[in-house]
Structures are given as C-alpha cells and as structure tokens.
Design an enzyme around this catalytic site. Structure first.
Site, PDB file in Angstrom:
ATOM      1  N   LYS A 124      30.619 -43.967 -36.048  1.00 35.75           N
ATOM      2  CA  LYS A 124      31.553 -43.617 -34.971  1.00 35.75           C
ATOM      3  C   LYS A 124      32.986 -43.557 -35.499  1.00 35.75           C
ATOM      4  CE  LYS A 124      32.597 -48.170 -33.156  1.00 35.75           C
ATOM      5  NZ  LYS A 124      32.678 -49.145 -32.128  1.00 35.75           N
ATOM      6  N   LYS A 156      39.128 -47.034 -35.878  1.00 37.01           N
ATOM      7  CA  LYS A 156      40.445 -47.284 -36.467  1.00 37.01           C
ATOM      8  C   LYS A 156      40.311 -47.996 -37.803  1.00 37.01           C
ATOM      9  CE  LYS A 156      40.829 -50.080 -32.321  1.00 37.01           C
ATOM     10  NZ  LYS A 156      41.501 -50.308 -31.100  1.00 37.01           N
ATOM     11  N   LYS A 163      30.554 -55.679 -37.206  1.00 39.40           N
ATOM     12  CA  LYS A 163      31.872 -56.197 -37.602  1.00 39.40           C
ATOM     13  C   LYS A 163      31.759 -57.218 -38.722  1.00 39.40           C
ATOM     14  CE  LYS A 163      34.772 -55.028 -33.761  1.00 39.40           C
ATOM     15  NZ  LYS A 163      35.658 -55.430 -32.686  1.00 39.40           N
TER      16      LYS A 163
HETATM   17  P1  TYM Z   1      37.877 -50.998 -28.216  1.00 41.62           P
HETATM   18  O1  TYM Z   1      39.263 -51.553 -28.149  1.00 41.62           O
HETATM   19  O2  TYM Z   1      37.213 -50.953 -29.535  1.00 41.62           O
HETATM   20  O3  TYM Z   1      37.845 -49.517 -27.651  1.00 41.62           O
HETATM   21  C1  TYM Z   1      38.424 -49.139 -26.409  1.00 41.62           C
HETATM   22  C2  TYM Z   1      37.557 -48.093 -25.735  1.00 41.62           C
HETATM   23  O4  TYM Z   1      37.361 -46.960 -26.594  1.00 41.62           O
HETATM   24  C3  TYM Z   1      35.967 -46.655 -26.676  1.00 41.62           C
HETATM   25  N1  TYM Z   1      35.684 -46.102 -28.016  1.00 41.62           N
HETATM   26  C4  TYM Z   1      35.016 -44.962 -28.226  1.00 41.62           C
HETATM   27  N2  TYM Z   1      34.481 -44.057 -27.371  1.00 41.62           N
HETATM   28  C5  TYM Z   1      33.881 -42.969 -27.923  1.00 41.62           C
HETATM   29  N3  TYM Z   1      33.801 -42.739 -29.261  1.00 41.62           N
HETATM   30  C6  TYM Z   1      34.316 -43.612 -30.157  1.00 41.62           C
HETATM   31  N4  TYM Z   1      34.265 -43.370 -31.456  1.00 41.62           N
HETATM   32  C7  TYM Z   1      34.969 -44.790 -29.646  1.00 41.62           C
HETATM   33  N5  TYM Z   1      35.600 -45.850 -30.228  1.00 41.62           N
HETATM   34  C8  TYM Z   1      36.017 -46.642 -29.221  1.00 41.62           C
HETATM   35  C9  TYM Z   1      35.267 -47.985 -26.459  1.00 41.62           C
HETATM   36  O5  TYM Z   1      33.941 -47.804 -26.022  1.00 41.62           O
HETATM   37  C10 TYM Z   1      36.150 -48.630 -25.424  1.00 41.62           C
HETATM   38  O6  TYM Z   1      35.775 -48.215 -24.124  1.00 41.62           O
HETATM   39  N6  TYM Z   1      35.170 -54.838 -26.513  1.00 41.62           N
HETATM   40  C11 TYM Z   1      36.042 -53.734 -26.118  1.00 41.62           C
HETATM   41  C12 TYM Z   1      37.287 -54.171 -25.391  1.00 41.62           C
HETATM   42  C13 TYM Z   1      37.042 -54.976 -24.158  1.00 41.62           C
HETATM   43  C14 TYM Z   1      36.545 -54.479 -22.919  1.00 41.62           C
HETATM   44  C15 TYM Z   1      36.574 -55.594 -22.033  1.00 41.62           C
HETATM   45  C16 TYM Z   1      36.111 -53.230 -22.486  1.00 41.62           C
HETATM   46  C17 TYM Z   1      37.311 -56.296 -23.994  1.00 41.62           C
HETATM   47  N7  TYM Z   1      37.042 -56.675 -22.707  1.00 41.62           N
HETATM   48  C18 TYM Z   1      36.161 -55.450 -20.711  1.00 41.62           C
HETATM   49  C19 TYM Z   1      35.695 -53.098 -21.168  1.00 41.62           C
HETATM   50  C20 TYM Z   1      35.718 -54.201 -20.287  1.00 41.62           C
HETATM   51  C21 TYM Z   1      36.481 -53.022 -27.379  1.00 41.62           C
HETATM   52  O7  TYM Z   1      36.517 -53.592 -28.454  1.00 41.62           O
HETATM   53  O8  TYM Z   1      36.945 -51.746 -27.175  1.00 41.62           O
END
Ligand code: TYM
Length: 340
Positions: free
Chosen positions: A203, A206, A120
C-alpha cells in the site's frame, strides 16, 4: 445498543489520523475525501491522534509540529471547523482512560492477530518495538466508542481495527450491560487501497523510504507528473494491455483506481478510454494535480498562522470532550466504579 443516545438524528461519524509524517494520496482517497464530503450530512468528529503517534515517535518536539501541520492539511482539504469537530486526541484525556478499560476487555490473542501490528513490527527490525504498538487497537477502540460512533470512514487497511472495536464493544456490553454503540467501517468504492506507484503489491505509505512510490498531498505538479510517469506497470503491450485486473495487472489496476477516484468514475469505465500505458499515466497525473492544486495552496496559507490553528483545535477539543466525558461516565456507571 444500535443508535447513539444523543438528540441529533444524523449519523455520528468519527475517524482519525496519525500525525506521523506527510499526508499522501492514499490518505486522501481512502479517507479524508469522504470526511470532507460527508461533514454536512452527518455529525462528524475527526481526531488527530497524537497519542497513537507516540508508538513510533521517539524525538522531542516532533509530534506537536506534526499535529499542527496535519491540522492545516485537514482544514485545507475542506473540513470546516464550524461544521465538523476537529480535535486533538491528547486534549481529550478520556481517550487514555477508556483506552485502558478497553485493554482490559481485549485478549492478548486478539491483539496478536492484528496485521498492522505484524507489518509495523517487521518494518522495525532491530529497533525499539513499544508495548503501545501492540495495545494500539484498544486505544483506537476507545477513540471510536467514546463518541457513540455509527460510521467510521477509513481505508481498507483499517477495517480490521474497526472489527476488533466491535468485538470489544460486544464483549463489554455482554459483561456490563448495553452501554457501547457498535460502529461500522465505511470504505470508498474506488481508492480504499491505494498502492505504491513503485511496488503495487504494497500500500502507498508515508514510510516509503525514497518517496518515489508515494504521492504526497504537498507535491507540486511537476513532481506528481514525474512519479506517475515512472509508475510500475508491466511488460504487456497487447491490445488489451489496459484492463482492470488487480490480480494479473496490479500496477495498471492501481492507476485505473486512482484515476477513477479522482474523476468519480469506475476503474472499468476508465480502462475503456485507453489502450496504452503512457496516456493513462499522463491523464491520471493530470487528474491528481487538479485535485491537489487547490489543497496545496490552502495548506500553505493555513500553515502560516499556527496560533489560529491552535485556537481552532482547542474549540474542537472542547466540543469533543463534552461528548467523550458523557460516554466515559456511562462506562464507569456500567462497570460500577465508585463515583468521584
Ligand atoms: P493512518 O493515520 O495510517 O491513516 C489515515 C487514514 O488513511 C487511510 N489510508 C489509506 N487509504 C487508502 N490507501 C492507502 N494506501 C492508505 N493509507 C492510509 C487509512 O485507512 C486511514 O483511514 N489507526 C489509524 C488511525 C486511527 C483511527 C482511529 C482511525 C486511530 N484511531 C479511530 C479511525 C478511527 C491509522 O493509523 O490511520
């Protein structure tokens, strides 16, 4: 501590998502689909983590609007507010408070090793890099540990954050006595790492500037079809051009995995049905459209009533707060903070 100390015997499942832009196929196949599927067999909590989003949002008004549209999407994919607890992170102030305590139980060195932080910050060259971006995993640990979580259904990219959560919990338990439940990351067999259709080494995300490599959950069928038609494969046209080999054929492997996830098969089984890229792309687009069509329709309906979305989120946040405040009180007692 191995199991959560509440009365229910179903596994406590928690996962969260950031309101930082449109949801895409990677989010759905990597995480949201499992949230929907497992909500009835587990004790499910799902948070819209608006405080995490503040690490990158700098304009007024943006986070609230994104929170409501994400809520509409979570209900559109099938999370039932009567079954799963869907809440907003900032409505449960215990997250911030345990987040601070977690910061005091993780080292600077551990945080420096997080690949998401490195990724990031490299993408924000020349722009503001907040300290929150660095301490982010401590707040994420709080999100997870506040709910005595057994399982965290996430995509592959979040495994490292669940690992550091375990490390923090172990350190806390060693320092202050057995208090926090150790969680486990759970990733799907196909779809755990959906890659960009334009750059299959990165990956799907967004932050994809052109949007061409990223299939949004709100894309209409024509847009989805166009994106798959233009997906990058390779120049191999031999008889076994379509085979599942992530190292040698990342673009094709990505299409096979997406197809497999959308049709509940293995990528190897999907590969057996094809020898050319064109039909694979067309059928994968069709399978994805079949998944997204009903979601897009429900999303439109739900978004039209923001008052109802706010009400549902308040109900979820009240339920979440009940659990979170009990855990935080336990943490305070373990540390020996003077009772208020
Ligand atoms: P975030 O908001 O980026 O993404 C949400 C979920 O989508 C999954 N994901 C993907 N899975 C497969 N292929 C991809 N290209 C892909 N892009 C995103 C992510 O693995 C995620 O499960 N840090 C976390 C948010 C968070 C969180 C938590 C998650 C904050 N607190 C506690 C679990 C438990 C995040 O930025 O996800």
């Amino acid at each position: 501590m191995t199991a959560h100390p509440t009365t229910t015997s179903a596994a406590r499942v928690l996962s969260c998502i950031q309101p930082t832009g449109e949801m895409h196929l990677g989010n759905y196949l990597g995480a949201l689909r499992a949230w929907e599927r497992d909500q009835r067999s587990s004790d499910a909590f799902h948070g819209i983590v608006d405080l995490h989003a503040l690490t990158v949002i700098e304009e007024p008004g943006v986070v609230g609007e994104a929170t409501l549209s994400l809520a509409a999407m979570l209900f559109a994919i099938g999370l039932d507010p009567e079954v799963a607890t869907v809440f907003v992170q900032s409505h449960v102030p215990e997250h911030s408070e345990l987040g601070w305590i977690m910061q005091c139980n993780v080292s600077h060195g551990e945080l420096s090793r997080m690949t998401q932080f490195k990724d990031k910050t490299s993408k924000r060259e020349g722009r503001f890099v907040s300290a929150g971006l660095f301490t982010y995993p401590a707040l994420q640990a709080a999100d997870i540990l506040l709910y005595d979580t057994d399982q965290v259904p996430v995509g592959d990219d979040q495994r490292q954050h669940v690992e550091i959560t375990r490390d923090i919990a172990i350190r806390f338990n060693n320092r202050f006595g057995d208090t926090l439940v150790l969680p486990e990351a759970v990733t799907p067999t196909a779809g755990a790492r959906v890659m960009s259709l334009q750059d299959p080494m990165s990956k799907m995300s967004k932050s994809d500037e052109s949007g061409a490599g990223c299939v949004f959950l709100t894309d209409d069928p024509a847009t989805v079809t166009k994106k798959f038609k233009r997906a990058v494969t390779d120049s191999d046209t031999g008889p076994d051009a379509v085979r599942y080999d992530r190292g040698a054929k990342p673009g094709v492997a990505n299409l096979l995995e997406i197809n497999a996830a959308a049709t509940d098969r293995t990528p190897q089984a999907v590969a057996e049905d094809y020898s050319r890229y064109g039909p694979l792309k067309a059928d994968t687009a069709e399978a994805v459209v079949a998944v997204l069509d009903p979601i897009r329709a429900r999303y439109g309906e739900l978004l039209a009533d923001p008052g109802e979305l706010e009400r549902l989120l308040r109900v979820g946040s009240d339920k979440a707060r009940h659990v979170a405040s009990t855990t935080l009180a336990r943490v305070h007692r373990a540390i020996g903070i003077v009772a208020r």
